[in-house]
Design a protein around this motif. Structure first.
Motif, mmCIF file in Angstrom:
data_model
loop_
_atom_site.group_PDB
_atom_site.id
_atom_site.type_symbol
_atom_site.label_atom_id
_atom_site.label_comp_id
_atom_site.label_asym_id
_atom_site.label_seq_id
_atom_site.Cartn_x
_atom_site.Cartn_y
_atom_site.Cartn_z
ATOM 1 N N ASP A 1 1.004 -1.372 0.007
ATOM 2 C CA ASP A 1 -0.443 0.190 0.285
ATOM 3 C C ASP A 1 1.094 1.413 -0.199
ATOM 4 N N LYS A 2 1.881 1.478 0.658
ATOM 5 C CA LYS A 2 2.721 2.698 0.716
ATOM 6 C C LYS A 2 3.501 2.242 -0.562
ATOM 7 N N ALA A 3 3.563 1.613 -1.262
ATOM 8 C CA ALA A 3 4.303 1.904 -2.031
ATOM 9 C C ALA A 3 2.784 2.295 -3.779
ATOM 10 N N ARG A 4 2.035 2.046 -3.243
ATOM 11 C CA ARG A 4 1.461 2.540 -3.892
ATOM 12 C C ARG A 4 1.529 3.997 -3.426
ATOM 13 N N GLN A 5 0.606 4.506 -2.677
ATOM 14 C CA GLN A 5 0.594 5.614 -1.786
ATOM 15 C C GLN A 5 2.212 6.436 -2.787
ATOM 16 N N LYS A 6 2.770 6.164 -2.134
ATOM 17 C CA LYS A 6 4.627 6.819 -2.933
ATOM 18 C C LYS A 6 4.502 6.873 -4.375
#
Ligand code: F6R
Ligand code: MG
Ligand code: MG
Length: 362
Positions: free
Chosen positions: A316-321
């Motif tokens: 999820d954090k990769a997507r957010q970034k």
């Protein structure tokens, strides 16, 4: 009978729904029906999916790579899907089938292909990566991390079966030549080339004993059909575990999205977003580029799976970034480095504008 199994992945955009965003369910249905009917004597198993506007076909069989019956089956499958696309007037129907004169091998005919033949191990975990709105150079960075970077792949340091490293086969897309680097000894030489993914792309990765570990759909694309025919949304197969990188080591590079070429009109840099199958529909500015990772266990050639590996909330954090990078880079609009340099764009009006203004240049 050949005891080795061949895993073949093909992809083609033969019609978009809506625009270049996705594939209509009737096309996927037609692909499955065709493979079921026409493939029953030559296939062990098959799986059909899509990423964005590309249909992806995964096959297992015992015919080896570049086998005419397999390539013919897939060509006819894409033709049947094209017919469906034409009937309901989907966008760009048949766009990746570059020639009417199919002669038994799909290579150079438009669709992307990654195939490998190997002796199936007692347990054979594999990951198939499939991306849309980018091109094969997009795999350079993750392949380097997976097979050569000890900060990504701890197995290179602490697994005695991996400690000797891997060999990278690199293709020069312009000269159409290949070269192999043995790593870690030739790491710095390798990186001179991998850092230029628009020209040099990893075709395959092998163990030091010569066993195949990864293969990409890289092929000389720019000159196909005698002209530039677009970004070749790539696929890649990676074998995992037991002397090869672990599943988690293979997925890890995607936790930090890198910039790739593609996106709107194949003419922009943007972040490659790791997504689950359900999010493999690029819409914002026809993107941003995205990649899915489907895991399978092979069982005597049967495809057990898939497991939708990027569905993990740990990405999820990769997507957010990636979305933040997308917001940032979109602000640049038609300016480099969001827009690609002149010689790499898929679309350009430059010659026409130049012609119109030629008398005004003093
Ligand atoms: C990028 C892509 C799309 C199209 C764009 C314009 O790979 O497929 O961004 O390039 O939608 O498409 P056309 O020229 O068909 O209107
Ligand atoms: Mg398309
Ligand atoms: Mg596509």
């Amino acid at each position: 009978m050949n005891s080795r199994v061949t895993l073949s992945v093909f992809k083609a955009d033969v019609g978009g729904y809506v625009g270049h965003g996705s594939v209509h369910p009737d096309m996927l249905q037609k692909a499955r029906e065709t493979l079921e009917q026409n493939g029953k004597d030559i296939l062990i198993d098959f799986f059909v999916t899509h990423v964005g506007d590309d249909i992806n076909i995964v096959l297992t069989h015992r015919q080896g790579v570049d086998a005419e019956p397999i390539h013919t089956l897939v060509w006819n499958t894409f033709l049947n899907c094209t017919e469906v696309a034409q009937k309901i007037k989907l966008y760009g129907a048949g766009q990746d089938l570059l020639s009417d004169a199919f002669s038994g091998n799909i290579k150079g005919m438009g669709p992307g292909i990654a195939e490998m033949e190997f002796e199936e191990r007692p347990s054979e975990p594999i990951i198939i990566f499939m991306a849309d709105k980018t091109e094969p150079g997009a795999w350079n960075f993750p392949l380097y991390k997976i097979f050569a970077d000890p900060f990504n792949t701890i197995g290179l340091v602490i697994d005695p079966k991996m400690h000797s490293g891997f060999c990278f086969e690199v293709l020069d897309l312009i000269e159409d030549k290949r070269v192999t680097f043995s790593c870690p000894e030739e790491l710095y030489d390798l990186l001179v080339f991998l850092g230029a993914p628009n020209r040099f792309v990893v075709k395959g990765v092998f163990t030091k004993a010569g066993e195949i570990a990864a293969i990409s759909s890289t092929q000389k694309m720019n000159q196909l059909a005698g002209r530039y025919v677009g970004k070749d949304d790539p696929v890649m197969i990676v074998r995992c575990q037991n002397g090869l990188p672990a599943v988690g080591e293979v997925l890890e590079p995607f936790a930090n999205p890198h910039l790739v070429t593609g996106w709107m009109r194949g003419s922009h840099y943007g972040p490659l977003i790791p997504v689950s199958q359900k999010d493999a529909v690029p819409t914002r500015f026809d993107g941003p580029p995205r990649v899915i990772a489907l895991g399978f266990q092979l069982a005597n050639g049967k495809l057990i799976g898939p497991q939708d590996l990027f569905a993990d909330m740990a990405f999820d954090k990769a997507r957010q970034k990636a979305l933040e990078i997308a917001d940032y880079i979109r602000q640049l609009g038609p300016f480099e480095p969001h827009r690609l340099p002149l010689d790499e764009m898929e679309y350009t009006t430059m010659p026409k504008v130049m012609e119109k203004l030629k008398d005004r240049f003093k």
